[in-house]
Design a protein around this motif. Structure first.
Motif, short mmCIF file in Angstrom:
data_model
loop_
_atom_site.label_atom_id
_atom_site.label_comp_id
_atom_site.label_asym_id
_atom_site.label_seq_id
_atom_site.Cartn_x
_atom_site.Cartn_y
_atom_site.Cartn_z
N GLN A 139 0.84 -1.18 0.00
CA GLN A 139 0.00 0.00 0.00
C GLN A 139 0.88 1.24 0.00
O GLN A 139 2.02 1.21 0.48
CB GLN A 139 -0.94 0.02 1.19
CG GLN A 139 -0.28 -0.03 2.55
CD GLN A 139 -1.29 -0.03 3.67
OE1 GLN A 139 -2.29 0.70 3.63
NE2 GLN A 139 -1.07 -0.86 4.67
N GLU A 171 -7.08 -1.01 -4.75
CA GLU A 171 -8.28 -0.30 -4.33
C GLU A 171 -7.89 0.90 -3.49
O GLU A 171 -6.79 0.95 -2.93
CB GLU A 171 -9.21 -1.22 -3.52
CG GLU A 171 -8.62 -1.69 -2.20
CD GLU A 171 -9.56 -2.61 -1.44
OE1 GLU A 171 -10.65 -2.91 -1.96
OE2 GLU A 171 -9.20 -3.02 -0.31
N ARG A 172 -8.80 1.87 -3.44
CA ARG A 172 -8.56 3.06 -2.63
C ARG A 172 -9.10 2.85 -1.22
O ARG A 172 -10.22 2.37 -1.05
CB ARG A 172 -9.22 4.28 -3.26
CG ARG A 172 -8.59 4.73 -4.57
CD ARG A 172 -9.20 6.03 -5.05
NE ARG A 172 -8.54 6.50 -6.25
CZ ARG A 172 -8.98 6.28 -7.49
NH1 ARG A 172 -10.09 5.58 -7.66
NH2 ARG A 172 -8.32 6.74 -8.54
N GLN A 173 -8.30 3.23 -0.24
CA GLN A 173 -8.75 3.26 1.15
C GLN A 173 -8.48 4.65 1.70
O GLN A 173 -7.45 5.26 1.39
CB GLN A 173 -8.03 2.19 1.98
CG GLN A 173 -8.42 0.77 1.62
CD GLN A 173 -7.80 -0.26 2.54
OE1 GLN A 173 -7.08 0.07 3.49
NE2 GLN A 173 -8.07 -1.53 2.27
N PHE A 174 -9.41 5.15 2.50
CA PHE A 174 -9.32 6.52 2.98
C PHE A 174 -9.19 6.55 4.51
O PHE A 174 -9.82 5.77 5.22
CB PHE A 174 -10.57 7.31 2.56
CG PHE A 174 -10.75 7.40 1.07
CD1 PHE A 174 -10.11 8.39 0.34
CD2 PHE A 174 -11.56 6.49 0.40
CE1 PHE A 174 -10.27 8.47 -1.03
CE2 PHE A 174 -11.73 6.57 -0.97
CZ PHE A 174 -11.08 7.56 -1.69
N THR A 175 -8.37 7.47 4.98
CA THR A 175 -8.24 7.72 6.40
C THR A 175 -8.35 9.23 6.64
O THR A 175 -7.99 10.03 5.76
CB THR A 175 -6.89 7.22 6.95
OG1 THR A 175 -5.82 7.82 6.19
CG2 THR A 175 -6.79 5.71 6.85
N SER A 208 -5.81 9.44 0.89
CA SER A 208 -6.17 8.29 0.04
C SER A 208 -4.94 7.41 -0.18
O SER A 208 -3.88 7.90 -0.56
CB SER A 208 -6.70 8.79 -1.31
OG SER A 208 -6.93 7.70 -2.19
N SER A 209 -5.11 6.13 0.08
CA SER A 209 -4.03 5.16 -0.14
C SER A 209 -4.44 4.14 -1.19
O SER A 209 -5.62 3.80 -1.30
CB SER A 209 -3.68 4.44 1.16
OG SER A 209 -3.24 5.34 2.14
N VAL A 211 -4.15 0.33 -2.12
CA VAL A 211 -3.88 -0.92 -1.41
C VAL A 211 -4.12 -2.10 -2.36
O VAL A 211 -5.16 -2.16 -3.03
CB VAL A 211 -4.78 -1.05 -0.17
CG1 VAL A 211 -4.46 -2.33 0.60
CG2 VAL A 211 -4.62 0.16 0.74
N THR A 213 -5.33 -5.50 -3.74
CA THR A 213 -6.41 -6.41 -3.40
C THR A 213 -5.91 -7.86 -3.43
O THR A 213 -4.78 -8.13 -3.84
CB THR A 213 -7.57 -6.27 -4.41
OG1 THR A 213 -7.09 -6.68 -5.71
CG2 THR A 213 -8.05 -4.82 -4.47
#
Length: 232
Positions: A139, A171-175, A208-209, A211, A213
């Protein structure tokens, strides 16, 4: 290998009658032999590349381990490719599938590899190395990766990066991150100077990261792992 173009357009012949027969013959003459020859040429190049990849990866091509369903799907898609970068990915896929690799044996990867471009293949290898190779979960910060990819490969890399998300490789993951600030005060009434965490304030930012799948990791193990490290 022979491709019967006539059968491909039989469903529309009734609607085109009486021109259907003429149209069928015309298309068969124009593209039938050319497609067959082109795919045969691709098949020859793939055979050479499969042998090369087996040697490079230290594998043997055990055809008995390749199910007929997989072999037909692989041949049908792989012989549509005439770009060396994509042929190499297909060759690695078959070489590892013929050695019982569970990742390479996933038929979904056949279609996935067929949808990549040569630039995609370069950017994808680069992105996996940047994000961190397994067993670490790959990621990376999306904004920084986009900028660096375009610096490394040109503006077309932005399309490749977006393509990986569309295909489900990454895929995008948000924090949410809060940038905190602390108010500072001078003490009074003879107390020493100090800082008081009197107010915790700051702006919220959305990070936005990208990552990898599970499908992306399977693709990495089947087609990218063991390849030379990309530039950058």
């Amino acid at each position: 290998m022979t491709i019967d173009v006539t059968k491909m357009i039989e469903p529309v012949q009734a609607a085109l009658a009486p021109a259907g027969g003429t149209l069928s013959e015309a298309w068969a003459a124009v593209i039938g032999d050319r497609i067959a020859a082109w795919r045969l040429k691709n098949a020859a190049a793939l055979q050479v590349e499969v042998n090369r990849q087996c040697a490079d990866l230290g594998l043997k091509l055990d055809r008995a381990k390749i199910p007929e369903r997989y072999a037909v799907a692989w041949f049908d898609e792989a012989t549509k490719q005439d770009e060396p970068e994509i042929q190499t990915l297909f060759a690695r896929l078959l070489a590892r599938a013929a050695n019982g690799d569970p990742n390479a044996s996933d038929r979904r990867l056949i279609e996935l590899v067929g949808r990549l471009t040569p630039l995609d293949a370069q950017v994808l290898a680069w992105l996996f190395h940047r994000a961190g190779l397994p067993p670490r979960h790959p990621q990376c910060d999306e904004s920084a990766a986009w900028g660096d990819a375009q610096n490394e490969f040109g503006r077309g890399a932005a399309i490749s990066m977006n393509h990986f998300v569309v295909l489900g490789i990454f895929e995008r993951q948000f924090t949410i991150r809060q940038e905190a600030s602390f108010a500072s005060y001078a003490s009074v009434d003879g107390y020493p100077l100090g800082q008081l965490a009197d107010a915790l304030t700051g702006d919220l930012s959305l990070i936005s990261s990208l990552v990898a799948t599970s499908l992306g990791l399977a693709l990495y193990h089947a087609c990218i792992e063991g390849s030379p490290s990309p530039a950058g």
